[in-house]
Design a protein around this motif. Structure first.
Motif: not given
Length: 233
Positions: A205-233
């Protein structure tokens, strides 16, 4: 860029739109300059896995045997590492890790790592998730050890969260935006300094509005961790 992890296996289908969202976010998180720089991914999209929240509420079939079947399917496909874009199913994370020799990247642990690095001043953290994730203390058990306070909605608002989750699973998106915005405001009223979107349907739903609080997208966090793991960063 050199990809270190040859193949990522995704235990998916809980639900399919959330699995697709993770795949897209992995592509965005990977610093690729050509096709060959991307991570080799095998997705076992298995929507027939029984409802995780229903089971934790004592109202449905145990999803664990199905989740382990998916993990074994991916293991036989010679993946190097596993992940799973379903927060509620992380109630079974230790069962999964005990059932396979493959490393398993957790969406909950990935979210904790992101908060430690990017939201270090946030100690009162809201959690928008399924009833199963909350009852199963999927986030509470890990975050409270690190001295974070997890705040969940009052019962009425939590009921609305669940309606939104199942509505998104049914393919309904924009009609949920106003209610979701009101829930974010409710979390702000409860004293949250930031809010975890701890159900993989909700970040859609984040593509449809701008939240009034900082939000942590757990899916994006997982994607970032996967990319770091895969590239050795």
């Amino acid at each position: 860029m050199e990809v270190k992890a040859k193949t990522l296996g995704i235990i998916g289908g809980m639900g399919p739109a959330a699995t697709l969202d993770l795949f897209y976010k992995i592509l965005k998180a990977t610093p690729a300059k050509r096709d060959q720089d991307h991570i080799h991914i095998i997705i076992d999209d298995f929507p027939q896995i029984p409802d995780r929240t229903a089971f934790l509420l004592g109202k449905g079939e145990n999803p664990l045997p199905y989740i382990l079947k998916s993990a074994k399917t991916l293991e036989k496909a010679n993946v190097d590492v596993l992940c799973m874009p379903c927060n509620t199913a992380h109630y079974f994370v230790e069962d999964i890790r005990n059932a396979t020799p493959l490393p398993f990247i957790s969406i909950v642990e990935s979210t904790l790592n992101e908060i430690k690095s990017s939201f270090e001043n946030s100690k009162n953290i809201g959690l928008l998730a399924t009833d199963g994730t909350i009852i199963g203390r999927v986030y509470h058990n890990i975050f409270e050890v690190e001295r974070y306070r997890i705040i969940t909605p009052i019962e009425e608002k939590q009921h609305e969260v669940m309606k939104i989750v199942y509505s998104i699973k049914a393919g309904k998106m924009e009609e949920n935006v106003q209610t979701f915005e009101e829930i974010i405001e409710h979390m702000k009223f409860l004293g949250c300094e930031s809010v975890i979107l701890g159900c993989t349907e909700l970040p859609i739903l984040l593509k449809y509005f701008e939240p009034s609080l900082p939000v942590i997208d757990a899916t994006s966090c997982l994607a970032k961790e996967i990319a770091n793991f895969a590239t050795g960063r």
